[in-house]
Design an enzyme around this catalytic site. Structure first.
Site, PDB file in Angstrom:
ATOM      1  N   LEU A   1       0.846  -1.194   0.000  1.00 25.27           N
ATOM      2  CA  LEU A   1       0.000   0.000   0.000  1.00 25.27           C
ATOM      3  C   LEU A   1       0.881   1.243   0.000  1.00 25.27           C
ATOM      4  O   LEU A   1       1.562   1.531   0.997  1.00 25.27           O
ATOM      5  CB  LEU A   1      -0.925  -0.011   1.214  1.00 25.27           C
ATOM      6  CG  LEU A   1      -1.807  -1.262   1.377  1.00 25.27           C
ATOM      7  CD1 LEU A   1      -2.687  -1.131   2.614  1.00 25.27           C
ATOM      8  CD2 LEU A   1      -2.648  -1.506   0.133  1.00 25.27           C
TER       9      LEU A   1
ATOM     10  N   ALA B   1      -0.131   4.560  -1.559  1.00 29.38           N
ATOM     11  CA  ALA B   1      -0.879   5.628  -2.218  1.00 29.38           C
ATOM     12  C   ALA B   1      -1.009   6.903  -1.408  1.00 29.38           C
ATOM     13  O   ALA B   1      -1.396   7.941  -1.935  1.00 29.38           O
ATOM     14  CB  ALA B   1      -2.292   5.120  -2.578  1.00 29.38           C
ATOM     15  N   GLY B   2      -0.660   6.862  -0.112  1.00 28.81           N
ATOM     16  CA  GLY B   2      -0.956   7.983   0.764  1.00 28.81           C
ATOM     17  C   GLY B   2      -0.084   9.208   0.524  1.00 28.81           C
ATOM     18  O   GLY B   2       0.986   9.142  -0.089  1.00 28.81           O
TER      19      GLY B   2
ATOM     20  N   GLN C   1      -5.165   4.171  -6.838  1.00 34.07           N
ATOM     21  CA  GLN C   1      -6.255   4.585  -5.970  1.00 34.07           C
ATOM     22  C   GLN C   1      -6.438   6.088  -6.151  1.00 34.07           C
ATOM     23  O   GLN C   1      -5.758   6.892  -5.531  1.00 34.07           O
ATOM     24  CB  GLN C   1      -5.946   4.235  -4.514  1.00 34.07           C
ATOM     25  CG  GLN C   1      -7.095   4.472  -3.548  1.00 34.07           C
ATOM     26  CD  GLN C   1      -6.688   4.215  -2.099  1.00 34.07           C
ATOM     27  OE1 GLN C   1      -5.501   4.223  -1.765  1.00 34.07           O
ATOM     28  NE2 GLN C   1      -7.657   4.013  -1.231  1.00 34.07           N
TER      29      GLN C   1
ATOM     30  N   GLY D   1      -8.995   5.178   2.307  1.00 31.31           N
ATOM     31  CA  GLY D   1      -8.707   4.171   3.307  1.00 31.31           C
ATOM     32  C   GLY D   1      -8.058   2.926   2.742  1.00 31.31           C
ATOM     33  O   GLY D   1      -7.991   2.709   1.529  1.00 31.31           O
ATOM     34  N   THR D   2      -7.576   2.086   3.664  1.00 31.11           N
ATOM     35  CA  THR D   2      -6.794   0.915   3.279  1.00 31.11           C
ATOM     36  C   THR D   2      -7.645  -0.195   2.674  1.00 31.11           C
ATOM     37  O   THR D   2      -7.189  -0.905   1.775  1.00 31.11           O
ATOM     38  CB  THR D   2      -6.029   0.393   4.499  1.00 31.11           C
ATOM     39  OG1 THR D   2      -6.910   0.346   5.635  1.00 31.11           O
ATOM     40  CG2 THR D   2      -4.858   1.302   4.830  1.00 31.11           C
TER      41      THR D   2
ATOM     42  N   GLY E   1      -4.309  -0.289  17.185  1.00 32.57           N
ATOM     43  CA  GLY E   1      -5.293  -1.354  17.136  1.00 32.57           C
ATOM     44  C   GLY E   1      -4.761  -2.534  17.927  1.00 32.57           C
ATOM     45  O   GLY E   1      -3.726  -3.106  17.586  1.00 32.57           O
TER      46      GLY E   1
ATOM     47  N   ASN F   1      -1.563  -4.386  16.281  1.00 25.41           N
ATOM     48  CA  ASN F   1      -1.522  -4.648  14.848  1.00 25.41           C
ATOM     49  C   ASN F   1      -0.352  -3.905  14.211  1.00 25.41           C
ATOM     50  O   ASN F   1      -0.208  -2.698  14.362  1.00 25.41           O
ATOM     51  CB  ASN F   1      -2.849  -4.174  14.235  1.00 25.41           C
ATOM     52  CG  ASN F   1      -2.909  -4.336  12.735  1.00 25.41           C
ATOM     53  OD1 ASN F   1      -2.086  -5.016  12.133  1.00 25.41           O
ATOM     54  ND2 ASN F   1      -3.910  -3.709  12.125  1.00 25.41           N
TER      55      ASN F   1
ATOM     56  N   HIS G   1      29.678  24.746   3.377  1.00 23.80           N
ATOM     57  CA  HIS G   1      30.852  25.263   4.082  1.00 23.80           C
ATOM     58  C   HIS G   1      30.571  25.488   5.561  1.00 23.80           C
ATOM     59  O   HIS G   1      29.549  26.057   5.929  1.00 23.80           O
ATOM     60  CB  HIS G   1      31.310  26.633   3.527  1.00 23.80           C
ATOM     61  CG  HIS G   1      31.180  26.801   2.060  1.00 23.80           C
ATOM     62  ND1 HIS G   1      32.058  26.253   1.168  1.00 23.80           N
ATOM     63  CD2 HIS G   1      30.257  27.464   1.324  1.00 23.80           C
ATOM     64  CE1 HIS G   1      31.684  26.576  -0.065  1.00 23.80           C
ATOM     65  NE2 HIS G   1      30.598  27.300   0.010  1.00 23.80           N
TER      66      HIS G   1
END
Length: 393
Positions: A6, A8-9, A78, A83-84, A135, A160, A308
């Site tokens: 994943l 795409a974010g 996407q 969302g995922t 989560g 998670n 420098h």
């Protein structure tokens, strides 16, 4: 085993570093974040990679092409990032059989991914000190019985880690309801898999969610420490390089340079003369660390320049940044408290006693600028000669 990555974010918590680069493509020890994900997925047994792309999608396509690490690569876009689970729906037509899903902005260790792939249906997990921010997995007799998002009273410290192996049937379980925050969440897909199948929690040996600027420093610290010494570029006789330093072909290290390592000097980059690099330092393609410059534990991205007489500690420089001669970046508070940084408009603790500044793409400082710890320069922001910058610019 197909592995869906994943990617795409937009990476809003990582701004301004993601103003021109998608977060999964930010550099970590010579590869983008999602390049490490893809490499380790292949090492773990994936024989096909499917990238879900969106923001700055062509950057991902250009890097990976049609094959990576010897396996075929395909892409789905996407267009609206909702969302995922929505990302997985976009990829549904590409899926055939059991499949893995990996976050393109997380780092995993290959051995743990291999155990995950061999244990499906499975979810990657890690133990954290404050599980209420994640989560949290409820586990009984070695089987996941539920997942609770950011609970006030967590059932365990096992959370998670954003890595899954789903059964083939899960392609029919992707049409989940919209969440309270207006997205379609992969955790709701996981909840359905938990109801239908026995899901194994696979605890990762090493895992990192690279979501905020200081975590990009941590990612480079991890991966640079793993690399083996390799000198393919031009190194002058008067330079001193420790173990764990990689100088890519086309890079130049001049006389008087000391690189304590671990460090990576990318193709086209130039270091010295008389520069000092210590801690985990990444110098990107075409970047310059010039005469009498000290860089400590920092990420200097492509075509950025510290030419420098400057000091840069525990900082992140986006592409095309230029620090004027004599620029000094503070990385420590007088009260020894953890340095704070602005993330999505709020000051939050980095959890690091030493942290410098974040310079967005094209930012420039005038000569003899002093920059306070925890300051962010937005893309294209500047300072004047001799200025002291105490607040975000």
């Amino acid at each position: 085993m197909q592995a869906v990555v994943l990617s795409a974010g937009t990476g809003t918590r990582m701004r301004p570093l993601t103003d021109t680069i998608p977060k999964p493509m930010l550099p970590v020890a010579g590869r983008p974040i999602c390049g490490h994900v893809a490499r380790d997925a292949v090492a773990a047994g994936a024989d096909e990679l499917v990238f879900v792309v969106g923001y700055e999608a062509q950057t991902v396509r250009d890097y990976f092409g049609g094959e990576y690490e010897g396996v075929p690569v395909s892409y789905v876009e996407q267009e609206q990032r909702r969302g995922t689970a929505d990302a997985l729906r976009v990829a549904r037509a590409e899926l055939d059989g059991d499949f893995a899903v990996l976050n393109g902005d997380n780092l995993y260790d290959a051995d743990s991914l291999r155990r995950l792939f061999q244990s499906g249906p499975a979810v990657g997990a890690t133990r954290v000190a404050e599980p209420s921010n994640y989560g949290v997995l409820d586990v009984e007799d070695g089987v996941v019985t539920g997942i609770v998002e950011k609970p006030e009273h967590p059932p365990s410290s096992l959370v998670n880690a954003g890595a899954y192996v789903f059964p083939e049937e899960a392609v029919d379980w992707l049409d989940v309801a919209e969440s309270d925050r207006g997205e379609f969440e992969i955790t709701d897909v996981l909840a359905r898999v938990i109801r239908e199948r026995a899901v194994t929690p696979v605890e990762f040996d090493h895992w990192l969610d690279v979501g905020r600027p200081w975590e990009l420093l941590e990612a480079n610290e991890w991966k640079l420490a793993e690399q083996e010494t390799r000198i393919d570029g031009e190194v002058a006789e008067g330079a001193t390089l420790a173990e764990g330093v990689v100088v890519e072909a086309g890079a130049t290290v001049h006389s008087g340079v000391t690189i304590a390592g671990p460090a990576r000097i990318c193709a086209g980059a130039e270091v010295g003369p008389n520069a000092y690099l210590r801690g985990a330092v990444y110098v990107g393609p075409g970047a310059t660390v010039g005469h009498a410059v000290e860089v400590k534990n920092s990420v200097v991205m492509a075509d950025a320049a510290v030419p420098h007489l400057s000091y840069v500690g525990d900082s992140l420089l986006a592409p095309d940044v230029n620090l004027g001669a004599g620029t000094k970046v503070a990385n420590l508070r007088h009260d020894d408290a953890d340095v704070e940084l602005t993330v999505k408009g709020e000051r939050v603790s980095t959890g690091r006693r030493k942290f410098g500044a974040v310079f967005g793409p094209g930012a420039k400082t005038g000569i003899n600028t002093s920059v306070n710890a925890g300051v962010t320069f937005s893309a294209g922001a500047t300072s004047t000669p001799g200025e002291t910058v105490l607040r975000d610019r």
